[in-house]
Design a protein around this motif. Structure first.
Motif, PDB file in Angstrom:
ATOM      1  N   ARG A 152       0.978  12.267   4.455  1.00  0.00           N
ATOM      2  CA  ARG A 152       2.229  12.288   5.212  1.00  0.00           C
ATOM      3  C   ARG A 152       2.946  13.612   4.987  1.00  0.00           C
ATOM      4  NH1 ARG A 152       7.600  11.247   4.041  1.00  0.00           N
ATOM      5  NH2 ARG A 152       8.756   9.970   5.510  1.00  0.00           N
ATOM      6  N   SER A 153       3.305  14.302   6.073  1.00  0.00           N
ATOM      7  CA  SER A 153       4.066  15.544   5.911  1.00  0.00           C
ATOM      8  C   SER A 153       5.528  15.204   5.618  1.00  0.00           C
ATOM      9  CB  SER A 153       3.958  16.416   7.166  1.00  0.00           C
ATOM     10  OG  SER A 153       4.442  15.716   8.284  1.00  0.00           O
ATOM     11  N   HIS A 154       6.194  16.085   4.895  1.00  0.00           N
ATOM     12  CA  HIS A 154       7.564  15.858   4.444  1.00  0.00           C
ATOM     13  C   HIS A 154       8.478  16.936   5.003  1.00  0.00           C
ATOM     14  CE1 HIS A 154       6.705  12.848   1.175  1.00  0.00           C
ATOM     15  NE2 HIS A 154       5.493  13.274   1.480  1.00  0.00           N
ATOM     16  N   GLN A 155       9.462  16.526   5.803  1.00  0.00           N
ATOM     17  CA  GLN A 155      10.397  17.491   6.380  1.00  0.00           C
ATOM     18  C   GLN A 155      11.161  18.250   5.303  1.00  0.00           C
ATOM     19  OE1 GLN A 155      12.900  15.391   9.121  1.00  0.00           O
ATOM     20  NE2 GLN A 155      11.338  15.365  10.712  1.00  0.00           N
ATOM     21  N   GLY A 156      11.501  17.578   4.206  1.00  0.00           N
ATOM     22  CA  GLY A 156      12.294  18.199   3.154  1.00  0.00           C
ATOM     23  C   GLY A 156      11.585  19.322   2.423  1.00  0.00           C
ATOM     24  N   ILE A 157      10.273  19.392   2.550  1.00  0.00           N
ATOM     25  CA  ILE A 157       9.528  20.493   1.940  1.00  0.00           C
ATOM     26  C   ILE A 157       8.712  21.206   3.025  1.00  0.00           C
ATOM     27  CG2 ILE A 157       9.521  19.769  -0.465  1.00  0.00           C
ATOM     28  CD1 ILE A 157       6.864  18.390  -0.049  1.00  0.00           C
ATOM     29  N   HIS A 158       9.395  21.540   4.109  1.00  0.00           N
ATOM     30  CA  HIS A 158       8.872  22.369   5.206  1.00  0.00           C
ATOM     31  C   HIS A 158       7.658  21.757   5.901  1.00  0.00           C
ATOM     32  CE1 HIS A 158      11.682  25.196   3.537  1.00  0.00           C
ATOM     33  NE2 HIS A 158      11.043  25.162   2.383  1.00  0.00           N
ATOM     34  N   MET A 183      -1.274   0.274   9.510  1.00  0.00           N
ATOM     35  CA  MET A 183      -0.086   0.839  10.162  1.00  0.00           C
ATOM     36  C   MET A 183       0.284   2.243   9.728  1.00  0.00           C
ATOM     37  SD  MET A 183       2.990  -1.209   8.387  1.00  0.00           S
ATOM     38  CE  MET A 183       2.455  -2.162   7.006  1.00  0.00           C
ATOM     39  N   LEU A 184      -0.195   2.723   8.625  1.00  0.00           N
ATOM     40  CA  LEU A 184       0.151   4.068   8.161  1.00  0.00           C
ATOM     41  C   LEU A 184      -0.885   5.041   8.713  1.00  0.00           C
ATOM     42  CD1 LEU A 184       0.996   3.154   4.453  1.00  0.00           C
ATOM     43  CD2 LEU A 184       2.617   3.574   6.323  1.00  0.00           C
ATOM     44  N   ASN A 185      -0.589   5.592   9.886  1.00  0.00           N
ATOM     45  CA  ASN A 185      -1.541   6.437  10.601  1.00  0.00           C
ATOM     46  C   ASN A 185      -1.466   7.888  10.133  1.00  0.00           C
ATOM     47  OD1 ASN A 185      -2.315   4.261  12.277  1.00  0.00           O
ATOM     48  ND2 ASN A 185      -0.531   4.629  13.554  1.00  0.00           N
ATOM     49  N   TYR A 186      -2.625   8.547  10.163  1.00  0.00           N
ATOM     50  CA  TYR A 186      -2.687   9.973   9.905  1.00  0.00           C
ATOM     51  C   TYR A 186      -3.910  10.536  10.619  1.00  0.00           C
ATOM     52  CZ  TYR A 186      -5.921   8.442   6.206  1.00  0.00           C
ATOM     53  OH  TYR A 186      -6.940   7.857   5.516  1.00  0.00           O
ATOM     54  N   TYR A 187      -3.912  11.836  10.820  1.00  0.00           N
ATOM     55  CA  TYR A 187      -4.945  12.499  11.603  1.00  0.00           C
ATOM     56  C   TYR A 187      -5.506  13.677  10.815  1.00  0.00           C
ATOM     57  CZ  TYR A 187      -2.655   9.780  15.188  1.00  0.00           C
ATOM     58  OH  TYR A 187      -2.117   8.744  15.904  1.00  0.00           O
ATOM     59  N   TYR A 188      -6.793  13.935  10.986  1.00  0.00           N
ATOM     60  CA  TYR A 188      -7.434  15.072  10.339  1.00  0.00           C
ATOM     61  C   TYR A 188      -8.628  15.488  11.170  1.00  0.00           C
ATOM     62  CZ  TYR A 188     -10.747  11.558   8.655  1.00  0.00           C
ATOM     63  OH  TYR A 188     -11.673  10.558   8.586  1.00  0.00           O
TER      64      TYR A 188
END
Length: 192
Positions: A152-158, A183-188
């Motif tokens: 998961r990317s985090h907005q608070g750390i750019h 339900m916790l989707n991610y892409y690579y």
């Protein structure tokens, strides 16, 4: 805010959140205690219990500050005035050279990193699950933490992923969708 900017590499925060879990005896409230490193957003599960008493809190403090504990670089730990944070909890922290930073009453904004994590885990995961027993709660928290740290990317750390696994960062290959607990989707990108 200035204190946080100057000390974020040695600053941790902690908080509790509660969640309801079904068991044979009905609905039970579980308390989840976690610790978050402000700079990296690394979250460490302190423990899960239905009764966070003083003995349990002392054991958590010993675990987190032990020789192999996650908080080896910590110098400050932010926590609120919840009575579950006992004097003995703070004394164990101090004996490990971690200074408790006790927040003023009614000031959740001063523990914003921990509060944001609570909102994330509840909105993105736990509020969408019907949990049956402590084992299902532990599984849900474990899966969310894996997603939170490595997918998961985090907005608070750019908008970076704090601790990405080897699947991320590839420039070539087909894009693949994956998920955790449905339900916790991610892409690579798949290896070509």
């Amino acid at each position: 805010n200035q204190f946080i900017k100057q000390h974020k590499d040695i600053l941790w925060a902690t908080d509790f959140f509660t969640t309801e879990v079904w068991s044979k005896s009905g609905l039970n409230t579980f308390y989840v205690l976690f610790f978050i490193h402000i700079q990296t957003r690394n979250v460490v599960l302190g423990g899960i219990t239905t009764s966070p008493n003083e003995q349990w809190m002392k054991q958590v403090a010993k675990n987190i500050t032990g020789w192999d504990g996650e908080s080896k670089n910590a110098k400050y730990l932010i926590h609120d005035r919840d009575t579950k944070y006992t004097k003995s909890f703070d004394q164990i922290l101090k004996s490990a050279t971690i200074e408790p930073v006790i927040l003023p009453p009614k000031s959740p904004n001063l523990n914003a990193f921990a509060e944001r994590f609570v909102r994330s885990i509840k909105e993105e995961c736990l509020d969408k699950l019907i949990l049956f027993g402590e084992k299902s709660l532990r599984y849900g928290v474990k899966e969310y933490l894996a997603h939170y740290h490595a997918e998961r990317s985090h907005q608070g750390i750019h908008n970076v992923i704090p601790f990405p696994d080897q699947r991320f960062g590839r420039k070539e290959g087909d894009i693949v969708k994956s998920e955790r607990i449905g339900m916790l989707n991610y892409y690579y990108r798949k290896i070509a």
